[in-house]
Write a protein that holds these residues in place. Structure first.
Motif, short mmCIF file in Angstrom:
data_model
loop_
_atom_site.label_atom_id
_atom_site.label_comp_id
_atom_site.label_asym_id
_atom_site.label_seq_id
_atom_site.Cartn_x
_atom_site.Cartn_y
_atom_site.Cartn_z
N LEU A 175 55.27 76.77 25.19
CA LEU A 175 55.08 75.33 25.24
C LEU A 175 53.74 74.99 25.87
N THR A 176 53.07 73.98 25.32
CA THR A 176 51.84 73.43 25.89
C THR A 176 51.86 71.93 25.64
N LEU A 177 51.57 71.16 26.69
CA LEU A 177 51.53 69.70 26.55
C LEU A 177 50.07 69.25 26.49
N TYR A 178 49.70 68.63 25.39
CA TYR A 178 48.39 68.00 25.23
C TYR A 178 48.53 66.56 25.71
N HIS A 179 47.60 66.14 26.57
CA HIS A 179 47.75 64.83 27.21
C HIS A 179 46.39 64.25 27.59
N MET A 180 46.44 63.00 28.03
CA MET A 180 45.30 62.33 28.66
C MET A 180 45.81 61.75 29.97
N PRO A 181 45.09 61.93 31.07
CA PRO A 181 45.56 61.43 32.36
C PRO A 181 45.83 59.93 32.38
N SER A 182 45.08 59.15 31.61
CA SER A 182 45.21 57.69 31.65
C SER A 182 46.30 57.15 30.72
N CYS A 183 46.91 58.00 29.91
CA CYS A 183 47.89 57.56 28.92
C CYS A 183 49.26 57.33 29.58
N PRO A 184 49.81 56.11 29.48
CA PRO A 184 51.11 55.84 30.13
C PRO A 184 52.26 56.66 29.53
N TYR A 185 52.18 56.97 28.26
CA TYR A 185 53.24 57.77 27.63
C TYR A 185 53.15 59.23 28.08
N CYS A 186 51.93 59.70 28.29
CA CYS A 186 51.73 61.05 28.84
C CYS A 186 52.26 61.12 30.27
N PRO A 218 52.14 74.44 30.67
CA PRO A 218 50.68 74.32 30.64
C PRO A 218 50.25 72.98 30.05
N LEU A 219 49.26 72.36 30.70
CA LEU A 219 48.72 71.07 30.27
C LEU A 219 47.32 71.26 29.73
N ARG A 220 47.00 70.54 28.67
CA ARG A 220 45.64 70.53 28.12
C ARG A 220 45.19 69.08 28.03
N ASP A 221 44.20 68.75 28.83
CA ASP A 221 43.66 67.39 28.90
C ASP A 221 42.60 67.24 27.79
N ILE A 222 42.91 66.44 26.77
CA ILE A 222 41.99 66.32 25.64
C ILE A 222 40.74 65.52 25.97
N THR A 223 40.73 64.82 27.11
CA THR A 223 39.52 64.08 27.50
C THR A 223 38.53 65.00 28.22
N ALA A 224 39.03 66.04 28.87
CA ALA A 224 38.16 66.94 29.63
C ALA A 224 37.89 68.25 28.89
N ASP A 225 38.65 68.52 27.84
CA ASP A 225 38.56 69.79 27.13
C ASP A 225 38.37 69.54 25.63
N PRO A 226 37.11 69.54 25.17
CA PRO A 226 36.85 69.30 23.75
C PRO A 226 37.55 70.30 22.83
N ALA A 227 37.73 71.53 23.28
CA ALA A 227 38.42 72.54 22.46
C ALA A 227 39.89 72.15 22.27
N ALA A 228 40.51 71.59 23.31
CA ALA A 228 41.91 71.15 23.21
C ALA A 228 42.01 69.99 22.23
#
Length: 80
Positions: free
Chosen positions: A5-16, A31-41
């Protein structure tokens, strides 16, 4: 059965945040992958899922969108 399992998220997203709070309340470490800080994610989310939408839980590489659906999955398959 252990799933990857891996959760793709954005820190500012209320649903995240809703999903992360659920995970925290139930002592789930995924494991979390922040799509705003990680262009590869961000690129992987777009490539695999066909869209850049968060939250997105990858279950063995298959995307699951929508916070309520993710929480339902976690409560059914991960929660102890």
């Amino acid at each position: 059965m252990n799933r990857q399992l891996t959760l793709y998220h954005m820190p500012s997203c209320p649903y995240c945040l809703k999903v992360r709070r659920y995970m925290e309340a139930h002592d789930m470490e995924i494991p979390l992958r922040d799509i705003t800080a990680d262009p590869a994610a961000r690129g992987e989310l777009k490539r695999v899922g066909g869209k850049v939408q968060v939250p997105c839980l990858f279950i063995d590489g298959t995307p699951l969108y929508e916070s309520d659906d993710i929480i339902t999955y976690l409560s059914t398959h991960v929660a102890s």
